[in-house]
Design an enzyme around this catalytic site. Structure first.
Site, PDB file in Angstrom:
ATOM      1  N   HIS A 146      -9.797  -7.750   2.197  1.00 26.38           N
ATOM      2  CA  HIS A 146      -9.176  -7.782   0.643  1.00 26.38           C
ATOM      3  C   HIS A 146      -8.863  -6.553   0.435  1.00 26.38           C
ATOM      4  O   HIS A 146      -9.944  -5.962   0.108  1.00 26.38           O
ATOM      5  CB  HIS A 146      -8.974  -9.130   0.204  1.00 26.38           C
ATOM      6  CG  HIS A 146      -7.747  -8.882  -1.235  1.00 26.38           C
ATOM      7  ND1 HIS A 146      -6.621  -9.066  -0.332  1.00 26.38           N
ATOM      8  CD2 HIS A 146      -7.039  -8.442  -1.496  1.00 26.38           C
ATOM      9  CE1 HIS A 146      -5.540  -9.548  -1.328  1.00 26.38           C
ATOM     10  NE2 HIS A 146      -5.739  -8.297  -2.047  1.00 26.38           N
ATOM     11  N   CYS A 147      -8.262  -5.554   0.788  1.00 23.08           N
ATOM     12  CA  CYS A 147      -8.063  -3.759   0.247  1.00 23.08           C
ATOM     13  C   CYS A 147      -7.488  -4.041  -1.259  1.00 23.08           C
ATOM     14  O   CYS A 147      -5.696  -4.667  -0.912  1.00 23.08           O
ATOM     15  CB  CYS A 147      -7.376  -3.241   1.396  1.00 23.08           C
ATOM     16  SG  CYS A 147      -7.616  -1.336   1.038  1.00 23.08           S
ATOM     17  N   LEU A 148      -7.882  -4.360  -2.156  1.00 25.26           N
ATOM     18  CA  LEU A 148      -7.121  -3.927  -3.035  1.00 25.26           C
ATOM     19  C   LEU A 148      -6.622  -2.860  -3.676  1.00 25.26           C
ATOM     20  O   LEU A 148      -4.476  -2.949  -4.006  1.00 25.26           O
ATOM     21  CB  LEU A 148      -8.205  -3.281  -4.495  1.00 25.26           C
ATOM     22  CG  LEU A 148      -7.561  -3.200  -5.854  1.00 25.26           C
ATOM     23  CD1 LEU A 148      -6.859  -3.900  -6.533  1.00 25.26           C
ATOM     24  CD2 LEU A 148      -8.850  -2.886  -6.419  1.00 25.26           C
TER      25      LEU A 148
ATOM     26  N   ASN B 260      -2.915  -6.198   0.221  1.00 30.27           N
ATOM     27  CA  ASN B 260      -2.975  -7.314   1.307  1.00 30.27           C
ATOM     28  C   ASN B 260      -4.141  -7.131   1.920  1.00 30.27           C
ATOM     29  O   ASN B 260      -5.393  -6.046   1.920  1.00 30.27           O
ATOM     30  CB  ASN B 260      -2.113  -6.330   2.102  1.00 30.27           C
ATOM     31  CG  ASN B 260      -1.395  -7.119   2.991  1.00 30.27           C
ATOM     32  OD1 ASN B 260      -1.427  -8.810   3.392  1.00 30.27           O
ATOM     33  ND2 ASN B 260      -0.972  -6.488   4.241  1.00 30.27           N
TER      34      ASN B 260
END
Length: 163
Positions: A125-127, A131
């Site tokens: 999960h990329c901050l 997303n």
């Protein structure tokens, strides 16, 4: 709606950093040192603008594309499971069930604790894109990293060579 993903602080921060780097590269360094009216300045500005546009486009695609959520109607393939060797087959009743959402979990799917859903081929999960990086947006994320790195290197090299 997907557009509300742009309303997070990290995503707005990335857009602001991209804008500041673009402004500084084009209107401060290239304009002041070479001049945008010269052919070298115009060429450098066009190349960097193209790279920044590709980076911005792939960023938008990474943010807006769903990573590939496991549908609630998903079920295991019974025929494929019966073909496998019984010795190599693991206890599929516990391994194929997500502990968090209690749904069938396909191979390489993981539950995201931020999105609270299982994602197909989840990487992380990329901050910064607000997303998950999964099955459907993995390519866009890798292309984003490539274009952003290439544009940063081009900006740095041009700033070193111009000065």
């Amino acid at each position: 709606m997907k557009w509300n993903r742009f309303a997070s602080i990290p995503v707005c921060g990335v857009l602001m950093v991209m804008g500041v780097v673009y402004y500084i590269t084009i209107f401060i360094f290239i304009e002041d040192w070479v001049g945008l009216a010269t052919s070298a300045g115009t060429l450098n500005a066009v190349i960097f603008t193209f790279m920044a546009a590709l980076s911005l486009f792939s960023f938008a695609v990474s943010v807006l594309t769903d990573p590939g959520y496991v549908p609630s109607s998903s079920a295991p393939d019974v025929e494929a499971a019966s073909v496998l060797d019984p010795e190599t087959q693991k206890d599929s009743s516990q391994l194929r069930q997500c502990e968090k959402c209690a749904r069938y979990k396909p191979p390489r799917a993981h539950h995201c604790r931020v999105c609270r859903v299982c994602v197909l081929r989840m990487d992380h999960h990329c901050l910064w894109i607000n997303n998950c990086v999964g099955y459907w947006n993995y390519k866009a994320f890798i292309v984003l990293v490539f274009y952003a790195t290439a544009a940063s290197i081009y900006s740095t090299v041009s700033l070193i060579c111009i000065s």
